[in-house]
Design a protein around this motif. Structure first.
Motif, PDB file in Angstrom:
ATOM      1  N   CYS A  68     100.721 -37.885 -38.861  1.00 56.87           N
ATOM      2  CA  CYS A  68     100.083 -36.863 -39.698  1.00 56.87           C
ATOM      3  C   CYS A  68     100.237 -37.260 -41.157  1.00 56.87           C
ATOM      4  CB  CYS A  68     100.735 -35.503 -39.470  1.00 56.87           C
ATOM      5  SG  CYS A  68     100.480 -34.835 -37.822  1.00 56.87           S
ATOM      6  N   ILE A  69      99.112 -37.394 -41.840  1.00 57.29           N
ATOM      7  CA  ILE A  69      99.109 -37.688 -43.275  1.00 57.29           C
ATOM      8  C   ILE A  69      98.492 -36.486 -43.971  1.00 57.29           C
ATOM      9  CG2 ILE A  69      98.289 -39.215 -45.100  1.00 57.29           C
ATOM     10  CD1 ILE A  69      98.083 -41.449 -43.008  1.00 57.29           C
ATOM     11  N   LEU A  70      99.286 -35.815 -44.786  1.00 60.16           N
ATOM     12  CA  LEU A  70      98.828 -34.623 -45.490  1.00 60.16           C
ATOM     13  C   LEU A  70      98.885 -34.864 -46.992  1.00 60.16           C
ATOM     14  CD1 LEU A  70     100.734 -31.901 -43.426  1.00 60.16           C
ATOM     15  CD2 LEU A  70      98.377 -32.672 -43.131  1.00 60.16           C
ATOM     16  N   TYR A  71      97.919 -34.302 -47.711  1.00 59.14           N
ATOM     17  CA  TYR A  71      97.888 -34.502 -49.153  1.00 59.14           C
ATOM     18  C   TYR A  71      97.664 -33.198 -49.899  1.00 59.14           C
ATOM     19  CZ  TYR A  71      92.809 -34.438 -48.439  1.00 59.14           C
ATOM     20  OH  TYR A  71      91.528 -34.078 -48.080  1.00 59.14           O
ATOM     21  N   ALA A 122      94.921 -32.429 -57.009  1.00 66.00           N
ATOM     22  CA  ALA A 122      94.124 -31.652 -57.962  1.00 66.00           C
ATOM     23  C   ALA A 122      92.959 -32.476 -58.498  1.00 66.00           C
ATOM     24  CB  ALA A 122      95.000 -31.175 -59.111  1.00 66.00           C
ATOM     25  N   THR A 123      93.205 -33.760 -58.731  1.00 63.43           N
ATOM     26  CA  THR A 123      92.168 -34.607 -59.329  1.00 63.43           C
ATOM     27  C   THR A 123      91.560 -35.593 -58.340  1.00 63.43           C
ATOM     28  OG1 THR A 123      93.783 -36.267 -60.018  1.00 63.43           O
ATOM     29  CG2 THR A 123      93.281 -34.494 -61.591  1.00 63.43           C
ATOM     30  N   GLY A 124      92.130 -35.679 -57.144  1.00 64.47           N
ATOM     31  CA  GLY A 124      91.597 -36.578 -56.134  1.00 64.47           C
ATOM     32  C   GLY A 124      92.416 -37.836 -55.925  1.00 64.47           C
ATOM     33  N   ASN A 125      93.390 -38.114 -56.782  1.00 68.60           N
ATOM     34  CA  ASN A 125      94.188 -39.333 -56.632  1.00 68.60           C
ATOM     35  C   ASN A 125      95.012 -39.327 -55.338  1.00 68.60           C
ATOM     36  OD1 ASN A 125      93.250 -40.422 -59.033  1.00 68.60           O
ATOM     37  ND2 ASN A 125      94.940 -39.588 -60.230  1.00 68.60           N
ATOM     38  N   ALA A 126      95.739 -38.244 -55.093  1.00 65.80           N
ATOM     39  CA  ALA A 126      96.553 -38.159 -53.879  1.00 65.80           C
ATOM     40  C   ALA A 126      95.670 -38.156 -52.635  1.00 65.80           C
ATOM     41  CB  ALA A 126      97.431 -36.903 -53.914  1.00 65.80           C
ATOM     42  N   GLU A 127      94.535 -37.478 -52.714  1.00 70.91           N
ATOM     43  CA  GLU A 127      93.593 -37.460 -51.591  1.00 70.91           C
ATOM     44  C   GLU A 127      93.100 -38.869 -51.279  1.00 70.91           C
ATOM     45  OE1 GLU A 127      89.273 -35.510 -50.337  1.00 70.91           O
ATOM     46  OE2 GLU A 127      90.147 -35.027 -52.279  1.00 70.91           O
ATOM     47  N   HIS A 128      92.739 -39.610 -52.315  1.00 70.22           N
ATOM     48  CA  HIS A 128      92.245 -40.973 -52.120  1.00 70.22           C
ATOM     49  C   HIS A 128      93.307 -41.856 -51.464  1.00 70.22           C
ATOM     50  CE1 HIS A 128      90.064 -44.685 -52.869  1.00 70.22           C
ATOM     51  NE2 HIS A 128      91.173 -45.167 -53.404  1.00 70.22           N
ATOM     52  N   ILE A 129      94.543 -41.770 -51.938  1.00 70.99           N
ATOM     53  CA  ILE A 129      95.629 -42.568 -51.372  1.00 70.99           C
ATOM     54  C   ILE A 129      95.853 -42.206 -49.908  1.00 70.99           C
ATOM     55  CG2 ILE A 129      98.126 -42.984 -51.472  1.00 70.99           C
ATOM     56  CD1 ILE A 129      97.844 -42.656 -54.572  1.00 70.99           C
ATOM     57  N   ALA A 130      95.891 -40.911 -49.603  1.00 74.24           N
ATOM     58  CA  ALA A 130      96.123 -40.464 -48.229  1.00 74.24           C
ATOM     59  C   ALA A 130      95.004 -40.931 -47.293  1.00 74.24           C
ATOM     60  CB  ALA A 130      96.245 -38.946 -48.186  1.00 74.24           C
ATOM     61  N   VAL A 168      95.822 -41.149 -35.920  1.00 75.12           N
ATOM     62  CA  VAL A 168      96.229 -40.586 -37.208  1.00 75.12           C
ATOM     63  C   VAL A 168      95.403 -39.338 -37.508  1.00 75.12           C
ATOM     64  CG1 VAL A 168      94.683 -42.074 -38.544  1.00 75.12           C
ATOM     65  CG2 VAL A 168      96.702 -41.152 -39.627  1.00 75.12           C
ATOM     66  N   ILE A 169      96.071 -38.340 -38.089  1.00 75.93           N
ATOM     67  CA  ILE A 169      95.422 -37.116 -38.541  1.00 75.93           C
ATOM     68  C   ILE A 169      95.606 -37.082 -40.057  1.00 75.93           C
ATOM     69  CG2 ILE A 169      95.557 -34.598 -38.566  1.00 75.93           C
ATOM     70  CD1 ILE A 169      96.738 -34.764 -35.729  1.00 75.93           C
ATOM     71  N   CYS A 170      94.536 -36.845 -40.797  1.00 75.63           N
ATOM     72  CA  CYS A 170      94.623 -36.801 -42.253  1.00 75.63           C
ATOM     73  C   CYS A 170      93.917 -35.557 -42.769  1.00 75.63           C
ATOM     74  CB  CYS A 170      93.995 -38.060 -42.859  1.00 75.63           C
ATOM     75  SG  CYS A 170      94.141 -38.153 -44.657  1.00 75.63           S
ATOM     76  N   ILE A 201     103.531 -38.191 -43.227  1.00 80.70           N
ATOM     77  CA  ILE A 201     103.478 -38.746 -44.578  1.00 80.70           C
ATOM     78  C   ILE A 201     102.837 -37.696 -45.476  1.00 80.70           C
ATOM     79  CG2 ILE A 201     102.507 -40.523 -46.079  1.00 80.70           C
ATOM     80  CD1 ILE A 201     102.530 -42.436 -43.691  1.00 80.70           C
ATOM     81  N   ILE A 202     103.515 -37.391 -46.563  1.00 83.56           N
ATOM     82  CA  ILE A 202     103.006 -36.437 -47.550  1.00 83.56           C
ATOM     83  C   ILE A 202     102.674 -37.220 -48.819  1.00 83.56           C
ATOM     84  CG2 ILE A 202     103.585 -34.466 -49.022  1.00 83.56           C
ATOM     85  CD1 ILE A 202     103.516 -33.550 -46.184  1.00 83.56           C
ATOM     86  N   VAL A 203     101.454 -37.041 -49.318  1.00 81.49           N
ATOM     87  CA  VAL A 203     101.048 -37.622 -50.597  1.00 81.49           C
ATOM     88  C   VAL A 203     100.634 -36.448 -51.474  1.00 81.49           C
ATOM     89  CG1 VAL A 203      99.517 -39.238 -51.771  1.00 81.49           C
ATOM     90  CG2 VAL A 203     100.174 -39.682 -49.396  1.00 81.49           C
ATOM     91  N   THR A 204     101.343 -36.259 -52.583  1.00 80.09           N
ATOM     92  CA  THR A 204     101.040 -35.090 -53.402  1.00 80.09           C
ATOM     93  C   THR A 204     101.160 -35.365 -54.890  1.00 80.09           C
ATOM     94  OG1 THR A 204     101.521 -32.738 -53.748  1.00 80.09           O
ATOM     95  CG2 THR A 204     103.405 -34.169 -53.325  1.00 80.09           C
ATOM     96  N   SER A 205     100.309 -34.720 -55.616  1.00 80.45           N
ATOM     97  CA  SER A 205     100.389 -34.757 -57.073  1.00 80.45           C
ATOM     98  C   SER A 205     101.120 -33.510 -57.531  1.00 80.45           C
ATOM     99  CB  SER A 205      98.982 -34.805 -57.672  1.00 80.45           C
ATOM    100  OG  SER A 205      98.270 -33.630 -57.353  1.00 80.45           O
TER     101      SER A 205
END
Length: 140
Positions: free
Chosen positions: A9-12, A15-23, A46-48, A77-81
């Protein structure tokens, strides 16, 4: 090789799209790896998605249960701004509130998970990477 029966599971929170793009990039690369060399992959799929979609994506279905195969863990995996001066991104607020609830900690919903947190932020702010720090503390 022992493999996890559950998806990664990859969750993001972005606010600006950077973390979303990386995830999404991580998810795409892992999916390509699964297609090209499935025997080398620990997770079968994988789930994103946004952190606030964790229930819709059925992630707790995996987190709440002990893995069937001994010695395996569910993957997260958590990707967050962090926005403003330590604020949680709009699409991650519900997930972070869930983690911060006093009733969540005793349940230990992530005790069967191996996790990684990537916190993004701006060093010009006092609360640099605050969202990532909060999530890391509450997951561990």
């Amino acid at each position: 090789m022992i493999k996890s029966p559950s998806p990664l599971c990859i969750l993001y929170g972005s606010a600006t799209g950077n973390a979303e793009h990386i995830a999404k990039d991580l998810a795409e690369k892992y999916n390509k790896l699964i297609q090209s060399s499935p025997d080398t992959c620990y997770f079968p799929s994988v789930i994103c998605g946004e952190m606030d979609e964790y229930k819709k994506k059925k992630c707790p279905t995996y987190w709440d249960t002990e893995p069937e195969v001994a010695g395996t863990k569910h993957g997260l995996i958590i990707v967050t701004s962090t926005t403003g001066n330590g604020d949680v991104p709009e699409n991650a607020g519900r997930f972070v509130r869930y983690l911060k609830r006093k009733t969540t900690a005793p349940l230990q919903p992530f005790k069967h998970c191996a996790f990684a947190v990537l916190g993004l932020g701006d060093t010009n702010y006092d609360q640099f990477c605050n969202t990532g720090k909060i999530i890391n503390k509450k997951l561990g």
